[in-house]
Design a protein around this motif. Structure first.
Motif, PDB file in Angstrom:
ATOM      1  N   GLY A 201      14.080 -27.585 -29.708  1.00 16.90           N
ATOM      2  CA  GLY A 201      12.741 -27.323 -30.236  1.00 16.90           C
ATOM      3  C   GLY A 201      11.700 -28.262 -29.639  1.00 16.90           C
ATOM      4  N   GLU A 202      12.060 -29.547 -29.515  1.00 14.67           N
ATOM      5  CA  GLU A 202      11.141 -30.513 -28.907  1.00 14.67           C
ATOM      6  C   GLU A 202      10.931 -30.195 -27.435  1.00 14.67           C
ATOM      7  N   SER A 203      11.988 -29.703 -26.792  1.00 18.40           N
ATOM      8  CA  SER A 203      11.896 -29.319 -25.382  1.00 18.40           C
ATOM      9  C   SER A 203      10.891 -28.187 -25.193  1.00 18.40           C
ATOM     10  N   ILE A 204      10.953 -27.198 -26.051  1.00 19.93           N
ATOM     11  CA  ILE A 204      10.019 -26.070 -25.978  1.00 19.93           C
ATOM     12  C   ILE A 204       8.589 -26.549 -26.185  1.00 19.93           C
ATOM     13  N   SER A 205       8.395 -27.437 -27.150  1.00 21.00           N
ATOM     14  CA  SER A 205       7.070 -27.968 -27.427  1.00 21.00           C
ATOM     15  C   SER A 205       6.512 -28.750 -26.227  1.00 21.00           C
TER      16      SER A 205
ATOM     17  N   LYS B 120      20.880 -20.323 -31.644  1.00 18.04           N
ATOM     18  CA  LYS B 120      20.741 -19.675 -32.942  1.00 18.04           C
ATOM     19  C   LYS B 120      21.847 -18.647 -33.153  1.00 18.04           C
ATOM     20  N   LYS B 121      22.165 -17.883 -32.108  1.00 18.10           N
ATOM     21  CA  LYS B 121      23.239 -16.890 -32.214  1.00 18.10           C
ATOM     22  C   LYS B 121      24.579 -17.558 -32.450  1.00 18.10           C
ATOM     23  N   GLN B 122      24.837 -18.647 -31.717  1.00 19.70           N
ATOM     24  CA  GLN B 122      26.107 -19.362 -31.870  1.00 19.70           C
ATOM     25  C   GLN B 122      26.235 -19.944 -33.265  1.00 19.70           C
ATOM     26  N   SER B 123      25.119 -20.439 -33.798  1.00 20.57           N
ATOM     27  CA  SER B 123      25.133 -20.990 -35.146  1.00 20.57           C
ATOM     28  C   SER B 123      25.434 -19.910 -36.175  1.00 20.57           C
TER      29      SER B 123
ATOM     30  N   ASN C 285      15.950 -33.429 -23.004  1.00 21.50           N
ATOM     31  CA  ASN C 285      16.443 -32.843 -24.259  1.00 21.50           C
ATOM     32  C   ASN C 285      17.370 -31.662 -24.015  1.00 21.50           C
ATOM     33  N   LEU C 286      17.027 -30.825 -23.035  1.00 27.34           N
ATOM     34  CA  LEU C 286      17.897 -29.690 -22.715  1.00 27.34           C
ATOM     35  C   LEU C 286      19.244 -30.168 -22.201  1.00 27.34           C
ATOM     36  N   ASN C 287      19.227 -31.138 -21.297  1.00 29.87           N
ATOM     37  CA  ASN C 287      20.478 -31.674 -20.756  1.00 29.87           C
ATOM     38  C   ASN C 287      21.330 -32.310 -21.848  1.00 29.87           C
TER      39      ASN C 287
ATOM     40  N   THR D 242      25.306 -30.992 -23.678  1.00 33.08           N
ATOM     41  CA  THR D 242      26.549 -31.759 -23.575  1.00 33.08           C
ATOM     42  C   THR D 242      27.583 -31.311 -24.606  1.00 33.08           C
ATOM     43  N   GLY D 243      27.106 -30.710 -25.717  1.00 31.92           N
ATOM     44  CA  GLY D 243      28.027 -30.274 -26.762  1.00 31.92           C
ATOM     45  C   GLY D 243      28.578 -31.417 -27.582  1.00 31.92           C
ATOM     46  N   GLN D 244      27.982 -32.602 -27.464  1.00 33.40           N
ATOM     47  CA  GLN D 244      28.491 -33.786 -28.155  1.00 33.40           C
ATOM     48  C   GLN D 244      27.694 -34.117 -29.421  1.00 33.40           C
ATOM     49  N   LEU D 245      26.719 -33.272 -29.731  1.00 35.23           N
ATOM     50  CA  LEU D 245      25.839 -33.560 -30.856  1.00 35.23           C
ATOM     51  C   LEU D 245      26.040 -32.551 -31.979  1.00 35.23           C
ATOM     52  N   ALA D 246      25.596 -32.928 -33.167  1.00 30.56           N
ATOM     53  CA  ALA D 246      25.632 -31.992 -34.292  1.00 30.56           C
ATOM     54  C   ALA D 246      24.701 -30.820 -34.001  1.00 30.56           C
ATOM     55  N   THR D 247      25.025 -29.674 -34.572  1.00 33.29           N
ATOM     56  CA  THR D 247      24.259 -28.454 -34.304  1.00 33.29           C
ATOM     57  C   THR D 247      22.780 -28.619 -34.631  1.00 33.29           C
ATOM     58  N   ASN D 248      22.481 -29.253 -35.771  1.00 36.42           N
ATOM     59  CA  ASN D 248      21.071 -29.418 -36.145  1.00 36.42           C
ATOM     60  C   ASN D 248      20.341 -30.363 -35.195  1.00 36.42           C
ATOM     61  N   THR D 249      21.069 -31.346 -34.636  1.00 39.04           N
ATOM     62  CA  THR D 249      20.462 -32.258 -33.660  1.00 39.04           C
ATOM     63  C   THR D 249      20.166 -31.519 -32.368  1.00 39.04           C
ATOM     64  N   GLU D 250      21.095 -30.677 -31.924  1.00 38.06           N
ATOM     65  CA  GLU D 250      20.880 -29.879 -30.718  1.00 38.06           C
ATOM     66  C   GLU D 250      19.659 -28.970 -30.892  1.00 38.06           C
ATOM     67  N   ALA D 251      19.569 -28.337 -32.057  1.00 34.64           N
ATOM     68  CA  ALA D 251      18.438 -27.440 -32.327  1.00 34.64           C
ATOM     69  C   ALA D 251      17.120 -28.204 -32.297  1.00 34.64           C
TER      70      ALA D 251
END
Length: 200
Positions: free
Chosen positions: A112-116, A154-157, A93-95, A99-108
């Protein structure tokens, strides 16, 4: 390698059934191979298939352990294998998010799933290996990295939102819901007649 893993999975499913612990190992191998090829969605499917099997196996082993039908070391090993898969999912999920190829909410959502996943893996490794074990320490560091990624995202958003608002015209701000009623509709216009203001 991927062709070999898929064939191995087919054979194991045919001989052992789809929910056998050995099948989860092949799913994990497929996930790693897909991740190396940057086939992130396929890697995710494989890792989550492995995770589902491992949770079911762990649940059965827990019951059998309590009955004295399975040695404790089997249960211990199964928990550590579950932690390995959780770390694979979290790393994927982090990788993928980076990539920067996803929507911001998808990246978030991925972060979040990665942290969990890292958090659950850390708890398992703390319990089974102890705080000072290298695998535990590595997982702790990866969890911190994931949390830093979420803070950065979050800061970038917030910066993007700020720049968007700063560059908006009044009409575009109205479409974003930024301007209030008194700013977006001239006072006394037909559209305002009959409305009740909070000040009345």
């Amino acid at each position: 390698a991927l062709v070999t893993f898929n064939e191995a999975l087919r054979v194991r499913v045919a001989s052992l059934g789809p929910n056998h612990a050995l099948c989860s190992k092949i799913h994990n191998n497929i996930g790693v191979a897909c991740l190396q090829m940057k086939r992130f969605a396929d890697a995710g499917d494989a890792f989550h298939s492995a995770l589902k099997i491992q949770r079911n196996v762990l649940s059965r082993l827990s019951v059998d352990c309590n009955k004295g039908q399975v040695r404790q070391d089997f249960f211990h090993r199964a928990k550590l294998e579950l932690a390995d898969t959780l770390c694979n999912i979290a790393s994927l999920n982090l990788n993928w998010a980076e990539t920067g190829q996803l929507a911001t909410n998808t990246e978030a959502s991925l972060v979040g799933e990665s942290i969990s996943a890292f958090g659950e893996a850390l708890n398992i490794r703390l319990e089974e290996l102890g705080r000072s074990h290298p695998a535990t320490q590595k997982t702790k560091g990866l969890l911190e990295k994931a949390r830093e990624a979420r803070a950065t995202e979050k800061k970038q958003s917030e910066v993007k939102t700020s720049k968007t608002i700063a560059g908006c015209t009044p009409s575009s701000m109205r479409s974003l819901g930024v301007l209030g009623l008194s700013e977006s509709i001239p006072s006394g216009s037909p559209a305002t007649r009959g409305l009740i203001n909070d000040d009345d």
